[in-house]
Design a protein around this motif. Sequence first.
Motif, short mmCIF file in Angstrom:
data_model
loop_
_atom_site.label_atom_id
_atom_site.label_comp_id
_atom_site.label_asym_id
_atom_site.label_seq_id
_atom_site.Cartn_x
_atom_site.Cartn_y
_atom_site.Cartn_z
N ASP B 221 38.12 16.18 -33.75
CA ASP B 221 37.16 17.09 -33.14
C ASP B 221 36.55 17.95 -34.25
O ASP B 221 37.22 18.82 -34.80
N GLY B 322 30.48 30.67 -33.91
CA GLY B 322 31.27 31.24 -32.81
C GLY B 322 30.94 30.57 -31.49
O GLY B 322 31.83 30.26 -30.70
N ASN B 323 29.67 30.33 -31.27
CA ASN B 323 29.28 29.60 -30.06
C ASN B 323 29.86 28.19 -30.05
O ASN B 323 30.39 27.74 -29.05
N PHE B 324 29.74 27.52 -31.17
CA PHE B 324 30.22 26.13 -31.21
C PHE B 324 31.73 26.07 -31.00
O PHE B 324 32.24 25.12 -30.40
N SER B 326 33.43 28.18 -29.14
CA SER B 326 33.65 28.37 -27.72
C SER B 326 33.32 27.10 -26.93
O SER B 326 33.95 26.79 -25.93
N ILE B 327 32.33 26.39 -27.40
CA ILE B 327 31.86 25.22 -26.66
C ILE B 327 32.72 24.00 -26.93
O ILE B 327 33.07 23.26 -26.02
N PHE B 328 33.07 23.78 -28.20
CA PHE B 328 33.73 22.53 -28.56
C PHE B 328 35.22 22.66 -28.89
O PHE B 328 35.92 21.66 -28.91
N ASP B 329 35.66 23.85 -29.24
CA ASP B 329 37.03 24.01 -29.73
C ASP B 329 37.35 22.95 -30.78
O ASP B 329 38.27 22.15 -30.62
N PRO B 330 36.56 22.90 -31.86
CA PRO B 330 36.78 21.87 -32.86
C PRO B 330 37.94 22.24 -33.78
O PRO B 330 38.36 23.40 -33.83
N GLU B 331 38.43 21.24 -34.47
CA GLU B 331 39.46 21.51 -35.47
C GLU B 331 38.81 22.01 -36.75
O GLU B 331 39.39 22.80 -37.48
N THR B 360 38.80 31.92 -28.50
CA THR B 360 39.69 30.83 -28.15
C THR B 360 40.50 30.37 -29.35
O THR B 360 41.54 29.75 -29.20
N GLY B 361 39.98 30.67 -30.51
CA GLY B 361 40.59 30.09 -31.71
C GLY B 361 41.82 30.81 -32.21
O GLY B 361 42.39 30.45 -33.23
#
Lengths: 399, 399
Positions: B221, B322-324, B326-331, B360-361
Amino acid sequence: MTDLPRTRRTLSAGVGNSNDQTRRHNLSTILTMLHHDGAQTRARLTRLAGLNRSTIGALVAELVDLDLAYETEPAESGLVGRPSPVVHPNERIAAITINPDVDAITVGVVGLGGVLHRSIRSPTDAVPTVQQSVDVASGLVRGLQAELDAGFRVVGVGIAVPGLVNSRDGVVTLAPHLGWRDADVVTPFAAALGRPVTVANDATLATVAESLFGAGRGVHDLVYLNGSASGIGGGVLAGGSMLRGAQGYSAELGHTLVNSAGIRCHCGKTGCLETEVNLGRLQAVLGHSGAGLDELDALIAAVPDARQEIDRQLDVLALAIGNFVSIFDPESIILGGFLGSLYEANPARLRASVDALSFTGQAQPVRLERAQLRSRLLTIGAAELVLAGLLDDPAGTAF
Amino acid sequence: MTDLPRTRRTLSAGVGNSNDQTRRHNLSTILTMLHHDGAQTRARLTRLAGLNRSTIGALVAELVDLDLAYETEPAESGLVGRPSPVVHPNERIAAITINPDVDAITVGVVGLGGVLHRSIRSPTDAVPTVQQSVDVASGLVRGLQAELDAGFRVVGVGIAVPGLVNSRDGVVTLAPHLGWRDADVVTPFAAALGRPVTVANDATLATVAESLFGAGRGVHDLVYLNGSASGIGGGVLAGGSMLRGAQGYSAELGHTLVNSAGIRCHCGKTGCLETEVNLGRLQAVLGHSGAGLDELDALIAAVPDARQEIDRQLDVLALAIGNFVSIFDPESIILGGFLGSLYEANPARLRASVDALSFTGQAQPVRLERAQLRSRLLTIGAAELVLAGLLDDPAGTAF
DNA sequence: CGCGATATGTTTCTCGAACGAACAGAGGAT
DNA sequence: ATCCTCTGTTCGTTCGAGAAACATATCGCG
């Protein structure tokens, strides 16, 4: 769907396919078709799966043997040729669902095919703790026990929680409105109910439900946005599979920026979608702070003065949707909860605002739709969480 | 091997699995491992695939037969037991890549295993039309023809285009900087080169390349953000597969909102990321409007007065990230082009700003990394476009 | 009403892919 | 030098899907 930590059939973590897995895949395909698309003739299953009809015969026979499906006499089709028997998903294979919320706990029973057998809502005096939720839910399940024993085979329990959930561990990292934090919910529920338990975020499950049985049927790329008293949650189906994220926390769509001059959100950021598009602010102009979502449509129609606030919220919502269109290029945006009411109050305005902001969508503008499942939403979504394990390996889940 | 009438292996659009598909899947798995992770001992392949060692023996033999792999003497391992031969991807199975850009056309030859054999950049006087691109590219390919005939097997041609691409039809819907609009590129390139041609968006291919051979190795991700003179593009890998969108236009991450009081973007929206974080504005404070990306790192180090603008851009970039998150929760977030330089200029600042915005992170903060592949990026990405077809069905692509 | 055309279920045989067991080979460890 | 360990190789077994031939149920038509 989630990879349920099902302790059987170790599957050796390999990526190679053996012959067993071919059978498993095909059984899974057939059962999934029956579950998602309803009863089908065997001939139709043959065409859909692209397999030989003798193979389909054998697969269906195995599903019937496993008591996951049953066949009935052919329906009057009016077509030439030998009539084909109709294969049905066994709707008495069921999942128990639990949805703890700030003011009530809902328990449901959902069968294969997405049939909602029972749904009981038990209001609570205060916001429930995990233990209280367990107590209330297991009480409700005990009340259903005789009925369940009579004619159902319960596959497991699915819980939809409004908050950040680590599905793999079964831990609720943070559910602000419930006041749960780093709470292991799987263990106590499993102990009380004596069945396998799976947990996931409510908005994610709502997305699954709408995409399979609601407004998103047949769509492979959609964004679901749900507005509730506790804020805006969402879920994304991308290329036919749910966006999960590295830690399972994706699609916090209520916390994306829409107004850099906005107010501070409880999440720590500023100008989040859910600070601007907000049930509280809508209820304020409607003059009914405690109105439930069901009455909202009527209330909006009855208070014409609310139009200005509604349009403002729709315009802000369009900004967010414009972002989501740029990011996901979805086929459809599905609006649930009070966002559905908001949309219905003035569909043309949202349509126009979104179109003005969609630069990639010119070819094929994104569809805007209101969610369909309403009160059944979370129950059906949570059931999917459980049934997915069965669908994934119909022959593997022995009882 | 079987010399079946290799007419095409109809595949029947069904979702069921036959035995042939098991073999195909396993061949694909092995070859993909070799391509993405490099040469492996047969014993290791056996463990990774989770198949029987006699099966792996047969699969490797078939790949060798197809000339897609070859085996070499076991390496000195120092371990007990019979040494296992090393299986290599045949790096002379190659893809031709083409990357038309505003000031040049680049042609490359990339082999299995991601080996960059050749790369030729041919500057153009003006922004090339489709036809000019075809002419230049086929000229360059003709120049390579003798070399290719000598020792390569060319599988096909992959084109990376900076713009919206409909990969299915091979049509460039809109490439603003090239001035291409609704241009069928597959047909003229295929006609000129006499080989199968595939097209895709450059940022998407860059994401694929970084995720397989660059900073995103092993990550499932991630969000890739690329900054160039023409703006900010991106790509998203979610759950191990690329985000495509309903029409293939997803991940226009440069056109997400970061400043509601910002300026109007050429896309029609206001306050887009690429209007705020921008190579032009960076070059303005650096005093070098025409500086290439390669010199940017040095230039930034040499002009301390640029710090304020750099930090401003980093702060805005953090908002978008920050938006990304929240949207994707990428690694991982991978920054390419001038965004890489920007990040390198002050990594701590971006880190801190992103952390302040990531709600979220908290558990596992997102990784921030600079892209690694640099100039090889698009060439390797475009090759993947072609090789993916071979990897998907190693035995099916006859020549 | 009977017959052919059509579509589909059913049975049986064949093919092919992976597996497992037995054996062989090649290195390290004692 | 011998044993141990791991892996390649060979061969027979198992099992899933496909194909062909046959059986069956419906429609259409004269």
